[in-house]
Design a protein around this motif. Sequence first.
Motif, PDB file in Angstrom:
ATOM      1  N   UNK A  16       0.703  -1.313  -0.066  1.00 58.98           N
ATOM      2  CA  UNK A  16      -0.005  -0.158  -0.065  1.00 58.98           C
ATOM      3  C   UNK A  16       0.953   1.299   0.115  1.00 58.98           C
ATOM      4  N   UNK A  17       1.873   1.429   0.836  1.00 56.10           N
ATOM      5  CA  UNK A  17       2.883   2.381   1.130  1.00 56.10           C
ATOM      6  C   UNK A  17       3.548   2.540  -0.339  1.00 56.10           C
ATOM      7  N   UNK A  18       3.913   1.521  -1.134  1.00 52.71           N
ATOM      8  CA  UNK A  18       4.744   1.505  -2.211  1.00 52.71           C
ATOM      9  C   UNK A  18       3.807   2.056  -3.511  1.00 52.71           C
ATOM     10  N   UNK A  19       2.515   1.593  -3.626  1.00 48.85           N
ATOM     11  CA  UNK A  19       1.468   2.164  -4.537  1.00 48.85           C
ATOM     12  C   UNK A  19       1.355   3.658  -4.268  1.00 48.85           C
ATOM     13  N   UNK A  20       1.114   4.266  -3.120  1.00 50.05           N
ATOM     14  CA  UNK A  20       0.806   5.525  -2.845  1.00 50.05           C
ATOM     15  C   UNK A  20       2.387   6.257  -3.145  1.00 50.05           C
ATOM     16  N   UNK A  21       3.310   5.837  -2.712  1.00 48.84           N
ATOM     17  CA  UNK A  21       4.677   6.334  -3.189  1.00 48.84           C
ATOM     18  C   UNK A  21       4.945   6.439  -4.499  1.00 48.84           C
ATOM     19  N   UNK A  22       4.046   5.888  -5.425  1.00 47.84           N
ATOM     20  CA  UNK A  22       4.208   5.918  -6.878  1.00 47.84           C
ATOM     21  C   UNK A  22       2.928   6.616  -7.422  1.00 47.84           C
ATOM     22  N   UNK A  23       2.331   7.180  -6.596  1.00 48.70           N
ATOM     23  CA  UNK A  23       0.851   7.857  -6.978  1.00 48.70           C
ATOM     24  C   UNK A  23       1.188   8.924  -7.895  1.00 48.70           C
ATOM     25  N   UNK A  24       0.025   9.268  -8.675  1.00 47.81           N
ATOM     26  CA  UNK A  24       0.263  10.328  -9.664  1.00 47.81           C
ATOM     27  C   UNK A  24       1.374  11.396  -9.681  1.00 47.81           C
ATOM     28  N   UNK A  25       1.915  11.392 -10.834  1.00 52.42           N
ATOM     29  CA  UNK A  25       1.761  10.903 -11.995  1.00 52.42           C
ATOM     30  C   UNK A  25       2.312   9.576 -12.579  1.00 52.42           C
ATOM     31  N   UNK A  37      -5.350   7.543  -2.332  1.00 52.20           N
ATOM     32  CA  UNK A  37      -4.215   7.426  -1.772  1.00 52.20           C
ATOM     33  C   UNK A  37      -4.157   7.580  -0.277  1.00 52.20           C
ATOM     34  N   UNK A  38      -4.907   8.834   0.139  1.00 55.10           N
ATOM     35  CA  UNK A  38      -4.992   8.897   1.632  1.00 55.10           C
ATOM     36  C   UNK A  38      -5.636   7.673   2.328  1.00 55.10           C
ATOM     37  N   UNK A  39      -6.628   7.143   1.988  1.00 55.26           N
ATOM     38  CA  UNK A  39      -7.193   5.927   2.506  1.00 55.26           C
ATOM     39  C   UNK A  39      -6.270   4.907   2.502  1.00 55.26           C
ATOM     40  N   UNK A  40      -5.635   4.459   1.479  1.00 58.65           N
ATOM     41  CA  UNK A  40      -4.577   3.593   1.381  1.00 58.65           C
ATOM     42  C   UNK A  40      -3.437   3.725   2.482  1.00 58.65           C
ATOM     43  N   UNK A  41      -3.106   4.907   2.688  1.00 54.12           N
ATOM     44  CA  UNK A  41      -2.093   5.133   3.666  1.00 54.12           C
ATOM     45  C   UNK A  41      -2.841   4.879   5.000  1.00 54.12           C
ATOM     46  N   UNK A  42      -4.137   5.284   5.348  1.00 57.98           N
ATOM     47  CA  UNK A  42      -4.615   4.823   6.703  1.00 57.98           C
ATOM     48  C   UNK A  42      -4.685   3.227   6.447  1.00 57.98           C
ATOM     49  N   UNK A  43      -4.994   2.715   5.596  1.00 60.40           N
ATOM     50  CA  UNK A  43      -4.838   1.167   5.673  1.00 60.40           C
ATOM     51  C   UNK A  43      -3.704   0.567   6.010  1.00 60.40           C
ATOM     52  N   UNK A  44      -2.638   1.299   5.524  1.00 53.61           N
ATOM     53  CA  UNK A  44      -1.157   0.860   5.786  1.00 53.61           C
ATOM     54  C   UNK A  44      -0.781   1.098   7.300  1.00 53.61           C
ATOM     55  N   UNK A  45      -1.448   2.305   7.684  1.00 59.31           N
ATOM     56  CA  UNK A  45      -1.168   2.405   9.075  1.00 59.31           C
ATOM     57  C   UNK A  45      -1.779   1.684  10.130  1.00 59.31           C
ATOM     58  N   UNK A  46      -2.929   1.333   9.805  1.00 54.60           N
ATOM     59  CA  UNK A  46      -3.587   0.506  10.758  1.00 54.60           C
ATOM     60  C   UNK A  46      -3.185  -1.018  10.554  1.00 54.60           C
TER      61      UNK A  46
END
Length: 228
Positions: A25-34, A190-199
């Motif tokens: 999840x963190x990797x995907x958010x880290x590669x977010x747009x663009x 991306x924000x909710x994916x970060x929340x998921x990774x945090x939990x």
Amino acid sequence: MVRPLQTYRIISLIAFTLLVIAFVLLLLVGLSSTIIKPIYLILVKSAVDVQPPQNVATELRFGVWGFCASSPRDHSSMDGECFGPQLGYTVPPSVRELAGLPDTAINVIETSLRLILVLHPVAAGLAFLTFISSLFLASHAISILTLFLAIITGLVTAVVFGIGLSLGFVVRDGLAINPDFKFIVQFGDGVWMMLGALILTWLAVIFLSARACYCCGVRRKDLGEEKF
């Protein structure tokens, strides 16, 4: 009846699984747009329908590595023009004028995303080290190291998630000050994916703590760690 050794293995497997998912999840958010267009942090879009459709940017999707702008003439929100990937963060004046966003809102977004740009690779890197370390939980010393890394990862992820939340609220409040600007600010996936990774990371901390302190019926003499 579940034996202590089986309990240990179950706890270790659960912790490993949680850490792997959190890293992805963190990797995907880290590669977010663009880089990955469908994943973004903040969406700023016009609350007014532009008729007939024009080449005016009515949606701006901000990610870690840049942003994408789309107009009503685009067939989907993913067909707009993207700026990035780029180090640093700058919204061209031409896009500011087309979208009609005030400079104050753009400046807040740019400043906040620069900080996220730095912290996201750190969080993803820590998550990677943590789940790699969790492959060797048979060693008590490694389990303590993994627990320490997981706690650090959880704290950094919490900071990144907090910045993402505050970014959305600050931009929303900044636009609300001027009633002439009819824009809606929404959190991206991306924000909710970060929340998921945090939990998931803090759940992993709980299981790693059970492993490190021999809780949940797991005792050192039951494991016979010298065999691992």
